[in-house]
Write a protein that holds these residues in place. Sequence first.
Motif, PDB file in Angstrom:
ATOM      1  N   THR A  48       0.839  -1.209   0.000  1.00  0.00           N
ATOM      2  CA  THR A  48       0.000   0.000   0.000  1.00  0.00           C
ATOM      3  C   THR A  48       0.867   1.250   0.000  1.00  0.00           C
ATOM      4  OG1 THR A  48      -1.700  -1.204   1.208  1.00  0.00           O
ATOM      5  CG2 THR A  48      -1.841   1.197   1.264  1.00  0.00           C
ATOM      6  N   GLU A  49       1.922   1.247   0.823  1.00  0.00           N
ATOM      7  CA  GLU A  49       2.809   2.420   0.890  1.00  0.00           C
ATOM      8  C   GLU A  49       3.501   2.663  -0.454  1.00  0.00           C
ATOM      9  OE1 GLU A  49       5.297   2.078   4.392  1.00  0.00           O
ATOM     10  OE2 GLU A  49       3.527   1.924   5.671  1.00  0.00           O
ATOM     11  N   ALA A  50       3.864   1.589  -1.147  1.00  0.00           N
ATOM     12  CA  ALA A  50       4.505   1.746  -2.461  1.00  0.00           C
ATOM     13  C   ALA A  50       3.511   2.323  -3.472  1.00  0.00           C
ATOM     14  CB  ALA A  50       5.044   0.395  -2.948  1.00  0.00           C
ATOM     15  N   VAL A  51       2.272   1.857  -3.395  1.00  0.00           N
ATOM     16  CA  VAL A  51       1.232   2.372  -4.299  1.00  0.00           C
ATOM     17  C   VAL A  51       0.981   3.858  -4.037  1.00  0.00           C
ATOM     18  CG1 VAL A  51      -1.247   2.237  -4.816  1.00  0.00           C
ATOM     19  CG2 VAL A  51       0.097   0.149  -4.676  1.00  0.00           C
ATOM     20  N   VAL A  52       0.895   4.217  -2.766  1.00  0.00           N
ATOM     21  CA  VAL A  52       0.662   5.627  -2.402  1.00  0.00           C
ATOM     22  C   VAL A  52       1.830   6.478  -2.898  1.00  0.00           C
ATOM     23  CG1 VAL A  52       0.488   7.239  -0.434  1.00  0.00           C
ATOM     24  CG2 VAL A  52      -0.848   5.119  -0.439  1.00  0.00           C
ATOM     25  N   ALA A  53       3.053   5.968  -2.740  1.00  0.00           N
ATOM     26  CA  ALA A  53       4.239   6.699  -3.200  1.00  0.00           C
ATOM     27  C   ALA A  53       4.198   6.899  -4.718  1.00  0.00           C
ATOM     28  CB  ALA A  53       5.506   5.952  -2.798  1.00  0.00           C
ATOM     29  N   ALA A  54       3.839   5.846  -5.445  1.00  0.00           N
ATOM     30  CA  ALA A  54       3.775   5.951  -6.913  1.00  0.00           C
ATOM     31  C   ALA A  54       2.706   6.951  -7.333  1.00  0.00           C
ATOM     32  CB  ALA A  54       3.502   4.583  -7.528  1.00  0.00           C
ATOM     33  N   LYS A  55       1.606   6.945  -6.610  1.00  0.00           N
ATOM     34  CA  LYS A  55       0.527   7.899  -6.905  1.00  0.00           C
ATOM     35  C   LYS A  55       1.018   9.325  -6.658  1.00  0.00           C
ATOM     36  CE  LYS A  55      -3.807   8.766  -7.905  1.00  0.00           C
ATOM     37  NZ  LYS A  55      -4.203   8.664  -9.302  1.00  0.00           N
ATOM     38  N   GLY A  56       1.816   9.493  -5.611  1.00  0.00           N
ATOM     39  CA  GLY A  56       2.344  10.822  -5.255  1.00  0.00           C
ATOM     40  C   GLY A  56       3.398  11.312  -6.253  1.00  0.00           C
ATOM     41  N   GLY A  57       4.077  10.388  -6.882  1.00  0.00           N
ATOM     42  CA  GLY A  57       5.024  10.769  -7.939  1.00  0.00           C
ATOM     43  C   GLY A  57       6.414  11.185  -7.481  1.00  0.00           C
ATOM     44  N   ASP A  58       6.703  11.091  -6.169  1.00  0.00           N
ATOM     45  CA  ASP A  58       8.048  11.446  -5.684  1.00  0.00           C
ATOM     46  C   ASP A  58       8.991  10.246  -5.918  1.00  0.00           C
ATOM     47  OD1 ASP A  58       9.327  13.114  -2.749  1.00  0.00           O
ATOM     48  OD2 ASP A  58      10.357  11.627  -3.974  1.00  0.00           O
ATOM     49  N   ARG A  59       9.948  10.429  -6.842  1.00  0.00           N
ATOM     50  CA  ARG A  59      10.815   9.318  -7.261  1.00  0.00           C
ATOM     51  C   ARG A  59      11.537   8.659  -6.088  1.00  0.00           C
ATOM     52  NH1 ARG A  59      15.786   7.994  -8.811  1.00  0.00           N
ATOM     53  NH2 ARG A  59      16.019   6.724 -10.676  1.00  0.00           N
ATOM     54  N   GLU A  60      12.111   9.513  -5.209  1.00  0.00           N
ATOM     55  CA  GLU A  60      12.879   8.994  -4.060  1.00  0.00           C
ATOM     56  C   GLU A  60      11.992   8.135  -3.151  1.00  0.00           C
ATOM     57  OE1 GLU A  60      15.527  11.073  -0.678  1.00  0.00           O
ATOM     58  OE2 GLU A  60      15.435  12.131  -2.591  1.00  0.00           O
ATOM     59  N   GLN A  61      10.785   8.623  -2.941  1.00  0.00           N
ATOM     60  CA  GLN A  61       9.831   7.915  -2.085  1.00  0.00           C
ATOM     61  C   GLN A  61       9.406   6.593  -2.729  1.00  0.00           C
ATOM     62  OE1 GLN A  61       9.497   9.336   0.743  1.00  0.00           O
ATOM     63  NE2 GLN A  61       8.084   7.860   1.652  1.00  0.00           N
ATOM     64  N   ILE A  62       9.240   6.598  -4.037  1.00  0.00           N
ATOM     65  CA  ILE A  62       8.858   5.370  -4.762  1.00  0.00           C
ATOM     66  C   ILE A  62       9.963   4.319  -4.602  1.00  0.00           C
ATOM     67  CG2 ILE A  62       8.404   4.362  -7.040  1.00  0.00           C
ATOM     68  CD1 ILE A  62       7.205   7.137  -7.838  1.00  0.00           C
ATOM     69  N   VAL A  63      11.220   4.754  -4.750  1.00  0.00           N
ATOM     70  CA  VAL A  63      12.356   3.829  -4.623  1.00  0.00           C
ATOM     71  C   VAL A  63      12.401   3.263  -3.192  1.00  0.00           C
ATOM     72  CG1 VAL A  63      14.887   3.683  -4.588  1.00  0.00           C
ATOM     73  CG2 VAL A  63      13.729   4.905  -6.451  1.00  0.00           C
ATOM     74  N   TYR A  64      12.266   4.150  -2.205  1.00  0.00           N
ATOM     75  CA  TYR A  64      12.341   3.757  -0.785  1.00  0.00           C
ATOM     76  C   TYR A  64      11.236   2.746  -0.430  1.00  0.00           C
ATOM     77  CZ  TYR A  64      12.840   4.427   4.250  1.00  0.00           C
ATOM     78  OH  TYR A  64      13.039   4.225   5.584  1.00  0.00           O
ATOM     79  N   GLU A  65      10.021   3.061  -0.821  1.00  0.00           N
ATOM     80  CA  GLU A  65       8.887   2.185  -0.460  1.00  0.00           C
ATOM     81  C   GLU A  65       8.931   0.863  -1.230  1.00  0.00           C
ATOM     82  OE1 GLU A  65       7.298   2.712   2.085  1.00  0.00           O
ATOM     83  OE2 GLU A  65       7.372   4.869   2.406  1.00  0.00           O
ATOM     84  N   THR A  66       9.416   0.913  -2.486  1.00  0.00           N
ATOM     85  CA  THR A  66       9.513  -0.332  -3.255  1.00  0.00           C
ATOM     86  C   THR A  66      10.593  -1.235  -2.652  1.00  0.00           C
ATOM     87  OG1 THR A  66       8.763   0.808  -5.251  1.00  0.00           O
ATOM     88  CG2 THR A  66       9.842  -1.320  -5.570  1.00  0.00           C
ATOM     89  N   ALA A  67      11.678  -0.633  -2.183  1.00  0.00           N
ATOM     90  CA  ALA A  67      12.727  -1.427  -1.512  1.00  0.00           C
ATOM     91  C   ALA A  67      12.152  -2.097  -0.257  1.00  0.00           C
ATOM     92  CB  ALA A  67      13.918  -0.530  -1.161  1.00  0.00           C
TER      93      ALA A  67
END
Length: 108
Positions: A48-67
């Motif tokens: 869920t956190e990775a999905v929210v990050a992707a929706k938000g569009g912040d690249r750094e956050q997407i990488v962090y949450e996907t990790a």
Amino acid sequence: MSEAADTLRALAATLEQRKGADPDTSYVARLHHKGLDAILKKVGEEATEAVVAAKGGDREQIVYETADLWFHTLVMLSASDVPVDAVLAELERRAGRSGIEEKAARGE
Ligand SMILES: N=c1c2ncn([C@@H]3O[C@H](COP(=O)(O)OP(=O)(O)OP(=O)(O)O)[C@@H](O)[C@H]3O)c2ncn1[C@@H]1O[C@H](COP(=O)(O)O)[C@@H](O)[C@H]1O
């Protein structure tokens, strides 16, 4: 296989070692100590956190949450006694085969 696969393999090997470690000093051991349901809950939360990050569009956050998500997924595999190599081999098997083609072969 690729360097990325080696990274996943090395992490998976560490996770196997941590299975029986001290929950006071190892986060992975603590997860196993809590049991499969707690691990699965964590995977769901991280997804869920990775999905929210992707929706938000912040690249750094997407990488962090996907990790975080990949890490917890590896813990899930370990808890299920499924080697990461089995998943890597499945992806290799699918390589070059279109998802649309595969779906048609299933008759869907
Ligand atoms: N890659 C990771 C890794 N990624 C994320 N995390 C942990 O996963 C947790 C993420 O959960 P949250 O963001 O929800 O934060 P939290 O609120 O602290 O978590 P909870 O208390 O809700 O479980 C954090 O505690 C992170 O530190 C990780 N912990 C460990 N690893 C790897 O696993 C190895 C073994 O770790 P230990 O078992 O702790 O030695 C390490 O050397 C690393 O290579």
